[in-house]
Design an enzyme around this catalytic site. Structure first.
Site, PDB file in Angstrom:
ATOM      1  N   GLY A  15       0.823  -1.271  -0.028  1.00  0.00           N
ATOM      2  CA  GLY A  15       0.104  -0.027   0.205  1.00  0.00           C
ATOM      3  C   GLY A  15       0.559   1.065   0.124  1.00  0.00           C
ATOM      4  O   GLY A  15       0.826   2.065   0.987  1.00  0.00           O
ATOM      5  N   ALA A  16       1.642   1.570  -1.223  1.00  0.00           N
ATOM      6  CA  ALA A  16       2.577   2.578  -1.007  1.00  0.00           C
ATOM      7  C   ALA A  16       2.272   3.639  -2.289  1.00  0.00           C
ATOM      8  O   ALA A  16       3.329   4.365  -2.590  1.00  0.00           O
ATOM      9  CB  ALA A  16       3.984   1.843  -1.089  1.00  0.00           C
ATOM     10  N   VAL A  67      -4.014  -6.980  -1.034  1.00  0.00           N
ATOM     11  CA  VAL A  67      -3.403  -7.830   0.022  1.00  0.00           C
ATOM     12  C   VAL A  67      -4.234  -8.582   0.607  1.00  0.00           C
ATOM     13  O   VAL A  67      -3.905  -9.613   1.323  1.00  0.00           O
ATOM     14  CB  VAL A  67      -2.758  -6.851   1.163  1.00  0.00           C
ATOM     15  CG1 VAL A  67      -1.764  -5.902   0.443  1.00  0.00           C
ATOM     16  CG2 VAL A  67      -3.740  -5.830   1.808  1.00  0.00           C
ATOM     17  N   ASN A  93       1.914  -2.187   5.449  1.00  0.00           N
ATOM     18  CA  ASN A  93       1.430  -1.040   5.509  1.00  0.00           C
ATOM     19  C   ASN A  93      -0.209  -0.574   5.148  1.00  0.00           C
ATOM     20  O   ASN A  93      -0.776   0.363   5.603  1.00  0.00           O
ATOM     21  CB  ASN A  93       2.245   0.107   4.939  1.00  0.00           C
ATOM     22  CG  ASN A  93       1.852   1.405   4.748  1.00  0.00           C
ATOM     23  OD1 ASN A  93       1.773   2.231   5.936  1.00  0.00           O
ATOM     24  ND2 ASN A  93       1.207   1.852   3.746  1.00  0.00           N
ATOM     25  N   SER A 146      -1.999   0.586  14.814  1.00  0.00           N
ATOM     26  CA  SER A 146      -2.342   1.871  15.431  1.00  0.00           C
ATOM     27  C   SER A 146      -2.725   2.002  16.953  1.00  0.00           C
ATOM     28  O   SER A 146      -3.044   0.866  17.373  1.00  0.00           O
ATOM     29  CB  SER A 146      -3.833   2.315  14.439  1.00  0.00           C
ATOM     30  OG  SER A 146      -4.567   3.131  15.068  1.00  0.00           O
ATOM     31  N   TYR A 159     -11.611  -1.610  12.653  1.00  0.00           N
ATOM     32  CA  TYR A 159     -10.389  -0.804  12.317  1.00  0.00           C
ATOM     33  C   TYR A 159      -9.546  -1.451  13.755  1.00  0.00           C
ATOM     34  O   TYR A 159      -8.522  -1.823  13.531  1.00  0.00           O
ATOM     35  CB  TYR A 159     -10.343   0.591  12.166  1.00  0.00           C
ATOM     36  CG  TYR A 159      -8.978   1.078  11.895  1.00  0.00           C
ATOM     37  CD1 TYR A 159      -8.326   1.085  10.531  1.00  0.00           C
ATOM     38  CD2 TYR A 159      -8.333   1.828  12.953  1.00  0.00           C
ATOM     39  CE1 TYR A 159      -7.182   1.479  10.525  1.00  0.00           C
ATOM     40  CE2 TYR A 159      -7.176   2.415  12.630  1.00  0.00           C
ATOM     41  CZ  TYR A 159      -6.448   2.258  11.383  1.00  0.00           C
ATOM     42  OH  TYR A 159      -5.316   2.838  10.985  1.00  0.00           O
ATOM     43  N   ALA A 161     -10.160  -3.805  16.165  1.00  0.00           N
ATOM     44  CA  ALA A 161      -9.964  -5.061  15.942  1.00  0.00           C
ATOM     45  C   ALA A 161      -8.846  -5.607  15.245  1.00  0.00           C
ATOM     46  O   ALA A 161      -8.049  -6.371  15.546  1.00  0.00           O
ATOM     47  CB  ALA A 161     -11.184  -5.852  15.773  1.00  0.00           C
ATOM     48  N   LYS A 163      -6.003  -3.659  13.821  1.00  0.00           N
ATOM     49  CA  LYS A 163      -5.001  -3.159  14.424  1.00  0.00           C
ATOM     50  C   LYS A 163      -4.504  -3.911  15.616  1.00  0.00           C
ATOM     51  O   LYS A 163      -3.302  -4.248  16.000  1.00  0.00           O
ATOM     52  CB  LYS A 163      -5.012  -1.853  14.442  1.00  0.00           C
ATOM     53  CG  LYS A 163      -5.346  -1.148  13.086  1.00  0.00           C
ATOM     54  CD  LYS A 163      -4.129  -1.197  12.087  1.00  0.00           C
ATOM     55  CE  LYS A 163      -4.280  -0.411  10.974  1.00  0.00           C
ATOM     56  NZ  LYS A 163      -3.275  -0.951  10.104  1.00  0.00           N
TER      57      LYS A 163
HETATM   58  P1  NAP Z   1      -3.522   6.153   2.832  1.00  0.00           P
HETATM   59  O1  NAP Z   1      -2.880   7.412   2.699  1.00  0.00           O
HETATM   60  O2  NAP Z   1      -5.051   5.720   2.745  1.00  0.00           O
HETATM   61  O3  NAP Z   1      -3.079   4.986   1.804  1.00  0.00           O
HETATM   62  C1  NAP Z   1      -3.348   3.550   1.712  1.00  0.00           C
HETATM   63  C2  NAP Z   1      -2.753   2.852   0.645  1.00  0.00           C
HETATM   64  O4  NAP Z   1      -2.881   1.411   1.056  1.00  0.00           O
HETATM   65  C3  NAP Z   1      -2.713   3.393  -0.583  1.00  0.00           C
HETATM   66  O5  NAP Z   1      -1.476   2.929  -1.094  1.00  0.00           O
HETATM   67  C4  NAP Z   1      -3.730   2.091  -1.061  1.00  0.00           C
HETATM   68  O6  NAP Z   1      -3.835   1.968  -2.551  1.00  0.00           O
HETATM   69  C5  NAP Z   1      -3.228   0.849  -0.361  1.00  0.00           C
HETATM   70  N1  NAP Z   1      -4.111  -0.116  -0.150  1.00  0.00           N
HETATM   71  C6  NAP Z   1      -5.707  -0.032   0.206  1.00  0.00           C
HETATM   72  N2  NAP Z   1      -6.196  -1.090   0.193  1.00  0.00           N
HETATM   73  C7  NAP Z   1      -5.534  -2.008  -0.369  1.00  0.00           C
HETATM   74  C8  NAP Z   1      -5.538  -3.447  -0.797  1.00  0.00           C
HETATM   75  N3  NAP Z   1      -6.568  -4.047  -0.435  1.00  0.00           N
HETATM   76  N4  NAP Z   1      -4.290  -3.919  -1.295  1.00  0.00           N
HETATM   77  C9  NAP Z   1      -3.502  -3.328  -1.540  1.00  0.00           C
HETATM   78  N5  NAP Z   1      -3.265  -1.888  -1.115  1.00  0.00           N
HETATM   79  C10 NAP Z   1      -4.293  -1.122  -0.652  1.00  0.00           C
HETATM   80  O7  NAP Z   1      -3.083   5.427   4.241  1.00  0.00           O
HETATM   81  P2  NAP Z   1      -2.181   5.801   5.411  1.00  0.00           P
HETATM   82  O8  NAP Z   1      -2.824   7.129   6.051  1.00  0.00           O
HETATM   83  O9  NAP Z   1      -0.667   6.261   4.721  1.00  0.00           O
HETATM   84  O10 NAP Z   1      -1.946   4.690   6.114  1.00  0.00           O
HETATM   85  C11 NAP Z   1      -0.886   3.817   6.070  1.00  0.00           C
HETATM   86  C12 NAP Z   1      -1.108   2.570   7.156  1.00  0.00           C
HETATM   87  O11 NAP Z   1      -0.868   3.269   8.359  1.00  0.00           O
HETATM   88  C13 NAP Z   1      -2.525   2.089   7.265  1.00  0.00           C
HETATM   89  O12 NAP Z   1      -2.428   0.661   7.497  1.00  0.00           O
HETATM   90  C14 NAP Z   1      -3.016   2.755   8.550  1.00  0.00           C
HETATM   91  O13 NAP Z   1      -4.005   1.904   9.113  1.00  0.00           O
HETATM   92  C15 NAP Z   1      -1.666   2.970   9.420  1.00  0.00           C
HETATM   93  N6  NAP Z   1      -2.184   4.360  10.056  1.00  0.00           N
HETATM   94  C16 NAP Z   1      -2.454   5.345   9.798  1.00  0.00           C
HETATM   95  C17 NAP Z   1      -2.718   6.609  10.628  1.00  0.00           C
HETATM   96  C18 NAP Z   1      -2.909   7.980  10.047  1.00  0.00           C
HETATM   97  O14 NAP Z   1      -3.486   8.787  10.804  1.00  0.00           O
HETATM   98  N7  NAP Z   1      -2.962   8.119   8.852  1.00  0.00           N
HETATM   99  C19 NAP Z   1      -2.630   6.208  11.715  1.00  0.00           C
HETATM  100  C20 NAP Z   1      -2.471   5.002  12.351  1.00  0.00           C
HETATM  101  C21 NAP Z   1      -1.932   3.973  11.476  1.00  0.00           C
HETATM  102  P3  NAP Z   1      -4.552   2.741  -3.416  1.00  0.00           P
HETATM  103  O15 NAP Z   1      -3.819   4.550  -3.525  1.00  0.00           O
HETATM  104  O16 NAP Z   1      -4.455   2.279  -4.716  1.00  0.00           O
HETATM  105  O17 NAP Z   1      -5.856   2.993  -2.859  1.00  0.00           O
END
Ligand code: NAP
Length: 251
Positions: A15-16, A67, A93, A146, A159, A161, A163
């Site tokens: 997910g990058a 994924v 991620n 998280s 979410y 559950a 994490k």
């Molecule tokens: P984001 O900006 O929403 O980006 C999500 C990424 O995951 C995108 O590249 C998306 O691809 C990809 N993705 C989504 N569903 C997928 C799937 N089924 N298979 C493969 N790739 C998939 O997320 P983020 O905020 O950077 O978060 C990244 C991680 O950190 C997540 O696990 C999130 O739960 C965790 N996290 C984030 C925060 C926060 O405040 N942002 C806090 C705590 C934890 P597309 O672009 O193609 O959709």
């Protein structure tokens, strides 16, 4: 040419195409790491990131891959290994939210979040284990969790559950693979400025902000630097741990 921190190593980041994953991929590439990454649907963004990664003179493999699919994860890892040479690091991620109170949450929103966030991490961990265990100096799996999985968050039963499940997965797997020099940790994040938190309504954002002792959301770049530290040799004696990077939100 000067030697870089991750020269000759290979990393998979799921997910990058945006947010934290994108920042991690670029920082790893900058530090000499060959990188493979996947995404759900952002093909155009992936092409741009791939070109940027290759600009650092490292190998890159990028492909759409859900994924949540065990088979697709195995295929992705196989192709990634062919391009990267070795797989030394995995950053689980990829993640989504589908927030709602349990009373109103649909079954498909529960399933989508558990399948992507938790099963996705299991799928990729399972697929990298054999190649990682064959490396002379093992490998590192880092699960992006998280604080929602540590303390629970209203409206996030699915979410939270998923994490919390990643934390259990981290601890079990750490015990299973420690003898093969593979370490497994969870990085429990607070609030990071990405598309995921952009979706939040203003009132909720202000409420959360008021509870963050450092008084701000993290930038993806500073999380990418923490990820690099946790993958590096400097963190090699840490395994089975939940490292919280949350500006103090969950103190
Ligand atoms: P984001 O900006 O929403 O980006 C999500 C990424 O995951 C995108 O590249 C998306 O691809 C990809 N993705 C989504 N569903 C997928 C799937 N089924 N298979 C493969 N790739 C998939 O997320 P983020 O905020 O950077 O978060 C990244 C991680 O950190 C997540 O696990 C999130 O739960 C965790 N996290 C984030 C925060 C926060 O405040 N942002 C806090 C705590 C934890 P597309 O672009 O193609 O959709």
């Amino acid at each position: 040419m000067s030697e870089k921190q991750f020269d000759g190593k290979g990393a998979i980041v799921t997910g990058a195409t945006r947010g934290i994953g994108k920042a991690a991929v670029l920082e790893l590439a900058k530090r000499g790491c060959n990188v493979a990454f996947n995404y759900a649907s952002s093909a155009e963004a992936a092409e741009k990131i791939k070109a940027e990664v290759e600009g650092y003179g490292v190998a890159c493999f990028a492909q759409a891959c859900d994924v949540a699919s065990t088979e697709a994860a195995a295929d992705f890892v196989k192709s990634a290994k062919e391009t990267l040479g070795s797989i030394d690091y995995l950053v689980n991620n990829a993640g989504i939210t589908r927030d709602n109170l349990i009373m109103r949450m649909k079954e498909e929103d529960w399933d989508a979040v558990i399948d992507t966030n938790l099963k996705g991490a299991w799928n990729f961990s399972k697929a990298v284990l054999r190649p990682m265990m064959r490396n002379e100096d093992g490998g590192v799996i880092l699960n992006i969790s998280s604080i929602s999985g540590v303390v629970g968050m209203l409206g996030q039963s699915n979410y939270s559950a998923s994490k919390a499940g990643m934390i259990g997965l981290t601890k079990s797997l750490a015990k299973e693979v420690a003898s093969r020099n593979v370490t497994v940790n969870a990085l429990a994040l607070g609030m990071v400025a990405t598309d995921m938190t952009d979706e939040m309504n203003e009132e909720f954002r202000e409420k959360i902000l008021a509870n963050i002792p450092l008084g701000r959301f993290a930038e993806p770049q500073e999380i990418a630097e923490i990820i690099c530290f946790l993958l590096s040799g400097s963190a090699k004696y840490i395994t089975g741990q939940v490292i919280q990077a949350d500006g103090g939100l969950a103190i």
